[in-house]
Write an enzyme that holds these catalytic residues in place. Structure first.
Site, mmCIF file in Angstrom:
data_model
loop_
_atom_site.group_PDB
_atom_site.id
_atom_site.type_symbol
_atom_site.label_atom_id
_atom_site.label_comp_id
_atom_site.label_asym_id
_atom_site.label_seq_id
_atom_site.Cartn_x
_atom_site.Cartn_y
_atom_site.Cartn_z
ATOM 1 N N GLU A 231 0.720 -1.287 -0.020
ATOM 2 C CA GLU A 231 -0.151 0.326 0.375
ATOM 3 C C GLU A 231 1.049 1.618 -0.629
ATOM 4 O O GLU A 231 1.406 1.412 1.209
ATOM 5 C CB GLU A 231 -0.741 0.534 1.355
ATOM 6 C CG GLU A 231 -2.114 -1.128 1.512
ATOM 7 C CD GLU A 231 -3.364 -1.211 0.354
ATOM 8 O OE1 GLU A 231 -3.028 -0.139 0.125
ATOM 9 O OE2 GLU A 231 -3.898 -1.775 0.572
ATOM 10 N N CYS A 265 -2.728 9.364 2.482
ATOM 11 C CA CYS A 265 -2.025 9.106 0.750
ATOM 12 C C CYS A 265 -2.968 9.194 -0.183
ATOM 13 O O CYS A 265 -3.124 9.338 -0.874
ATOM 14 C CB CYS A 265 -2.048 7.173 0.912
ATOM 15 S SG CYS A 265 -2.893 6.115 2.479
#
Ligand code: NAP
Length: 458
Positions: A231, A265
């Site tokens: 990720e 993010c």
């Protein structure tokens, strides 16, 4: 990076930790492997009981946990408390659904000339999690809850600036009743990750963090033929089309860009606005961004606390300076305040061109770049003109336009008229340099399973 708690609001070093020695790492891996041998045989009901207790502990200890997060990485107390409760929700979700998500899948026995044939999900073993500081609990729990419910055991290398949170997670898992060794924190530096990952007792890895860290871990794991979930970074587009509710879009744009002090993010980072509404959106957006209160993350009423690290703020300042030197216009913010702490104000830039570093790089701070486009086709093209592909947003009341965007954007998720976020119920992850594999939902729990085919003859 030293393993230390340094308060980002003051710059004060509050605690330092020595990294584990090779012998100490070896002891912990031995314990993890020994635990797996018995833990894998526990029932879903037993694991769910411990997982629910873990959720209860998180909720009960929120007043203690939230200030720890705030002290170590600077998010506001309200955001920290919300993160603690979100982890509890994630634990309860997997306690409830793991067994059904990992139920055997019957195949057509006749077609494969068997009396019975099915796929069964089995745990892999000791999984290494390398995690970032920005959501220091949630990033870990969205791995921990499914991985442990599937029967794996975990070892955590957390970011060097959140060591006390890392130790607290191990403590919580232990107090919830999980067998000793089910989840251990390794206080190690990033250069020690390779040894752990190459250890034969570690069978898989997950990393949440930057693309360079992901590349490093993925190449070692590839060399060892061990599966990974990655990720990584993102530079999410936030596309505003003429039919959008501009008032709501500007408010959500602000929340998305500045949540977690601009260090998420899945924050919207590139605001791509149709020229028919660009001026109005920009005015509204600048007004919303300028109205945020920047300051002490422990004070009620603060919207944006400090950035987590001194070098993180320096990186943001460099990207803004580069854009301004090449002709970008600062609409608000752009100047760090005087005084201690690594504060940076909500900032909006327009006049962005491809030669500016921030056009292609992720800005990990509360800095928004606004682009103007003449059509939805160009909005999609610009959305995809990046190495990243994590989340994406589109704002439109036109169904055909939203379908076109959903089909055309290269991203792991699309949110229409809303802010990108994560839910235990929905898969989470990215494409391109934003990573591979998925967390959360059934996809997340199956990521660290051996899908074993079983064929039983006549
Ligand atoms: P980072 O520097 O990559 O650090 C993340 C973790 O990886 C830390 O534990 C770090 O340890 C470790 N690490 C760094 N380099 C490594 C290497 N070469 N080998 C092994 N481990 C290594 O990331 P960050 O700057 O702290 O976090 C921000 C980044 O994470 C942003 O790009 C953000 O978009 C991304 N992120 C992605 C997601 C997602 O779900 N896609 C979620 C959150 C954040 P040390 O602390 O000891 O260096």
């Amino acid at each position: 990076m030293p393993i230390a708690t340094i308060n980002p609001a003051t710059g004060e070093t509050l605690a330092t930790f020595e990294p584990l020695t090779p012998e100490e790492v070896d002891d912990r891996l031995a314990r993890a492997a020994a635990t797996f041998a018995t833990y894998r045989k526990t029932s879903f009901a037993e694991r769910a009981g411990w997982m629910r207790t873990l959720a209860d502990l998180l909720d009960a200890e929120v007043d203690d946990l939230a200030p720890l997060l705030t002290t170590e990485m600077g998010k506001t107390l309200a955001a920290a408390a919300a993160e603690v409760h979100k982890c509890a929700t994630g634990c309860r979700f997997y306690a409830e659904h793991a067994e059904q998500m990992l139920a055997d899948e019957e195949a057509d026995a006749e077609a494969v000339q068997a009396t019975k044939a099915y796929a069964t999900y089995q745990p892999l073993g000791v999984v290494l999690a390398v995690m970032p500081w920005n959501f220091p609990l949630w990033q870990v729990f969205r791995f921990l809850a499914p991985a442990l419910m599937a029967g794996n055991v975990g070892v955590l290398k957390h970011a060097s600036n959140v060591p006390q949170t890392a130790l607290r997670i191990e403590d919580l898992v232990g107090r919830a009743g999980f067998p000793e060794g089910t989840f251990q924190t390794l206080l190690i530096e990033s250069k020690q990750v390779e040894t752990v990952l190459r250890d034969p007792r570690v069978v898989a890895a997950t990393l949440t963090g930057s693309a360079p860290a992901g590349q490093s871990v993925a190449s070692i794991a590839g060399d060892e033929i061990k599966p990974t979930v990655l990720e990584l970074g993102g530079s999410d587009p936030f596309v505003v089309l003429p039919s959008a509710d501009l008032e709501r879009a500007a408010k959500v744009a602000t929340t998305s860009r500045c949540q977690n002090n601009g260090q998420s993010c899945i924050s919207a980072k590139r605001f791509i606005v149709h020229e028919a509404v660009a001026d109005e959106f920009l005015d509204r957006f600048v007004a919303e961004m300028s109205a945020l209160t920047v300051g002490d993350p422990t004070a009620a009423g603060t919207d944006v606390g400090p950035l987590a690290t001194e070098h993180g703020r320096a990186d943001v300042e460099e990207l803004v300076a580069d854009a301004v030197a090449k002709g970008a216009v600062i609409r608000c913010g752009g100047q760090r305040p005087d005084g201690p702490g690594w504060y940076y104000p909500p900032t909006v830039l327009s006049g962005i061109t491809p030669d500016m570093r921030m056009y292609g790089e992720e800005v990990f701070g509360p800095v928004a770049q606004v682009h103007r486009v003449p059509s939805i086709d160009e909005a999609i093209e610009l959305s995809n003109a990046t190495e990243f592909g994590l989340g994406s947003n589109v704002w439109t009341e036109d169904e055909a336009e939203s379908r076109q965007f959903i089909d055309g954007v290269a991203a792991g998720s699309v949110f229409v008229n809303g802010m990108v976020t994560s839910f235990p119920e929905l898969p989470f992850g990215g494409v391109k340099h934003s990573g591979c594999g998925r967390e959360l939902s059934a996809h997340g729990i199956r990521a660290f399973c051996n899908v074993k085919s079983v064929w039983i003859g006549p």
